[in-house]
Design a protein around this motif. Structure first.
Motif, PDB file in Angstrom:
ATOM      1  N   VAL A  33     -52.336  -4.662  92.695  1.00 15.87           N
ATOM      2  CA  VAL A  33     -51.747  -3.371  92.314  1.00 15.87           C
ATOM      3  C   VAL A  33     -50.324  -3.261  92.858  1.00 15.87           C
ATOM      4  O   VAL A  33     -49.398  -2.873  92.137  1.00 15.87           O
ATOM      5  N   GLU A  34     -50.139  -3.593  94.129  1.00 14.85           N
ATOM      6  CA  GLU A  34     -48.793  -3.533  94.729  1.00 14.85           C
ATOM      7  C   GLU A  34     -47.820  -4.434  93.982  1.00 14.85           C
ATOM      8  O   GLU A  34     -46.686  -4.043  93.703  1.00 14.85           O
ATOM      9  N   PHE A  35     -48.256  -5.646  93.651  1.00 10.89           N
ATOM     10  CA  PHE A  35     -47.407  -6.589  92.925  1.00 10.89           C
ATOM     11  C   PHE A  35     -46.995  -6.023  91.570  1.00 10.89           C
ATOM     12  O   PHE A  35     -45.822  -6.054  91.194  1.00 10.89           O
ATOM     13  N   GLU A  47     -49.174   4.155  97.044  1.00  7.13           N
ATOM     14  CA  GLU A  47     -50.138   4.709  98.001  1.00  7.13           C
ATOM     15  C   GLU A  47     -51.404   5.187  97.307  1.00  7.13           C
ATOM     16  O   GLU A  47     -52.522   4.822  97.694  1.00  7.13           O
ATOM     17  N   ASP A  48     -51.244   6.012  96.276  1.00 12.66           N
ATOM     18  CA  ASP A  48     -52.417   6.505  95.541  1.00 12.66           C
ATOM     19  C   ASP A  48     -53.137   5.367  94.826  1.00 12.66           C
ATOM     20  O   ASP A  48     -54.367   5.306  94.820  1.00 12.66           O
ATOM     21  N   GLY A 107     -66.284   8.914  97.244  1.00 11.66           N
ATOM     22  CA  GLY A 107     -65.326   8.012  96.622  1.00 11.66           C
ATOM     23  C   GLY A 107     -64.701   8.543  95.353  1.00 11.66           C
ATOM     24  O   GLY A 107     -63.493   8.431  95.152  1.00 11.66           O
ATOM     25  N   LEU A 108     -65.486   9.135  94.474  1.00 12.82           N
ATOM     26  CA  LEU A 108     -64.918   9.648  93.225  1.00 12.82           C
ATOM     27  C   LEU A 108     -63.995  10.835  93.460  1.00 12.82           C
ATOM     28  O   LEU A 108     -63.068  11.056  92.687  1.00 12.82           O
ATOM     29  N   HIS A 109     -64.214  11.584  94.533  1.00 13.21           N
ATOM     30  CA  HIS A 109     -63.277  12.662  94.867  1.00 13.21           C
ATOM     31  C   HIS A 109     -61.924  12.088  95.274  1.00 13.21           C
ATOM     32  O   HIS A 109     -60.880  12.656  94.946  1.00 13.21           O
ATOM     33  N   LEU A 110     -61.946  10.937  95.969  1.00 12.66           N
ATOM     34  CA  LEU A 110     -60.697  10.273  96.338  1.00 12.66           C
ATOM     35  C   LEU A 110     -59.965   9.746  95.113  1.00 12.66           C
ATOM     36  O   LEU A 110     -58.752   9.626  95.109  1.00 12.66           O
ATOM     37  N   ILE A 111     -60.718   9.433  94.073  1.00 10.96           N
ATOM     38  CA  ILE A 111     -60.135   8.971  92.814  1.00 10.96           C
ATOM     39  C   ILE A 111     -59.651  10.149  91.971  1.00 10.96           C
ATOM     40  O   ILE A 111     -58.564  10.126  91.409  1.00 10.96           O
ATOM     41  N   ASP A 112     -60.444  11.186  91.903  1.00 13.96           N
ATOM     42  CA  ASP A 112     -60.162  12.329  91.046  1.00 13.96           C
ATOM     43  C   ASP A 112     -58.913  13.095  91.477  1.00 13.96           C
ATOM     44  O   ASP A 112     -58.105  13.485  90.637  1.00 13.96           O
ATOM     45  N   GLU A 113     -58.758  13.286  92.763  1.00 18.28           N
ATOM     46  CA  GLU A 113     -57.667  14.135  93.268  1.00 18.28           C
ATOM     47  C   GLU A 113     -56.273  13.663  92.866  1.00 18.28           C
ATOM     48  O   GLU A 113     -55.516  14.431  92.286  1.00 18.28           O
ATOM     49  N   PRO A 114     -55.889  12.409  93.143  1.00 16.98           N
ATOM     50  CA  PRO A 114     -54.515  12.006  92.805  1.00 16.98           C
ATOM     51  C   PRO A 114     -54.329  11.545  91.365  1.00 16.98           C
ATOM     52  O   PRO A 114     -53.203  11.371  90.915  1.00 16.98           O
ATOM     53  N   SER A 115     -55.430  11.340  90.632  1.00 13.75           N
ATOM     54  CA  SER A 115     -55.299  10.756  89.296  1.00 13.75           C
ATOM     55  C   SER A 115     -54.867  11.794  88.267  1.00 13.75           C
ATOM     56  O   SER A 115     -55.118  12.984  88.416  1.00 13.75           O
ATOM     57  N   VAL A 129     -64.486   1.143  84.587  1.00 14.11           N
ATOM     58  CA  VAL A 129     -64.093   2.422  85.173  1.00 14.11           C
ATOM     59  C   VAL A 129     -62.584   2.363  85.341  1.00 14.11           C
ATOM     60  O   VAL A 129     -62.054   1.420  85.935  1.00 14.11           O
ATOM     61  N   TRP A 130     -61.886   3.354  84.797  1.00 14.23           N
ATOM     62  CA  TRP A 130     -60.430   3.339  84.798  1.00 14.23           C
ATOM     63  C   TRP A 130     -59.869   4.651  85.330  1.00 14.23           C
ATOM     64  O   TRP A 130     -60.519   5.698  85.283  1.00 14.23           O
ATOM     65  N   VAL A 131     -58.651   4.548  85.824  1.00 18.10           N
ATOM     66  CA  VAL A 131     -57.936   5.697  86.370  1.00 18.10           C
ATOM     67  C   VAL A 131     -56.490   5.575  85.930  1.00 18.10           C
ATOM     68  O   VAL A 131     -55.888   4.506  86.017  1.00 18.10           O
ATOM     69  N   GLU A 132     -55.916   6.684  85.448  1.00 18.48           N
ATOM     70  CA  GLU A 132     -54.505   6.688  85.110  1.00 18.48           C
ATOM     71  C   GLU A 132     -53.725   7.519  86.124  1.00 18.48           C
ATOM     72  O   GLU A 132     -54.168   8.600  86.526  1.00 18.48           O
ATOM     73  N   LEU A 133     -52.587   6.976  86.514  1.00 17.86           N
ATOM     74  CA  LEU A 133     -51.652   7.648  87.408  1.00 17.86           C
ATOM     75  C   LEU A 133     -50.306   7.707  86.717  1.00 17.86           C
ATOM     76  O   LEU A 133     -49.959   6.813  85.938  1.00 17.86           O
ATOM     77  N   ARG A 134     -49.541   8.728  87.037  1.00 19.97           N
ATOM     78  CA  ARG A 134     -48.196   8.815  86.478  1.00 19.97           C
ATOM     79  C   ARG A 134     -47.250   9.372  87.521  1.00 19.97           C
ATOM     80  O   ARG A 134     -47.642  10.098  88.418  1.00 19.97           O
ATOM     81  N   THR A 135     -46.001   8.986  87.390  1.00 17.64           N
ATOM     82  CA  THR A 135     -44.970   9.561  88.240  1.00 17.64           C
ATOM     83  C   THR A 135     -44.500  10.860  87.600  1.00 17.64           C
ATOM     84  O   THR A 135     -44.786  11.129  86.436  1.00 17.64           O
TER      85      THR A 135
END
Length: 139
Positions: A33-35, A47-48, A107-115, A129-135
């Motif tokens: 992910v970092e790469f 971080e998220d 765990g899913l709360h840790l995923i849900d909050e920043p996503s 299982v997928w998660v989308e993040l955006r700036t």
């Protein structure tokens, strides 16, 4: 024991890695992910995204079958990424409210909050299982 293969650029907008279904696979998943985020110039999501991929891997380790999981990081917009873990379990994750004494179930709360959003795609052999993040700045 080597818990990782080499990351593979699947196309211009994605990286993937197949890992053993072990707790020790979380660090290589975070490095993938970092790469990817660094190569796309999206360090603000790191971080998220690393927290989220750690939780996705932990859930797959705990609940899936088979020896391997597949981690992908895909760019789905100028400022948006999708993290995903594929495993061989048909059991879908459920967001629930753990009690104060519960050791698991957060765990899913840790995923849900920043996503921005998250979900599950059923597959013939298991699920993704997928998660989308955006700036900031992208809808």
């Amino acid at each position: 024991m080597n818990t990782t293969t080499s990351p593979v650029e699947t196309d211009a907008g994605a990286y993937a890695e197949t890992l053993l279904r072990l707790p020790e696979s979380a660090p290589p998943a975070r490095r993938l992910v970092e790469f990817a985020l660094d190569s796309w110039g999206l360090p603000g999501l790191t971080e998220d995204a690393t927290l989220i991929v750690s939780e996705l891997v932990a859930n797959a380790v705990r609940h899936a079958r088979a020896d391997w999981i597949r981690v992908t990081v895909r760019r789905v917009g100028d400022r948006r990424v999708r993290l995903a873990v594929v495993d061989k379990s048909h059991v879908l994750p459920q967001l629930r409210t753990p009690g104060l004494e519960d050791v698991r179930g957060r765990g899913l709360h840790l995923i849900d909050e920043p996503s921005d959003r998250w979900g599950t795609d059923p597959l013939p052999w298991g699920k993704r299982v997928w998660v989308e993040l955006r700036t900031d700045g992208e809808q």
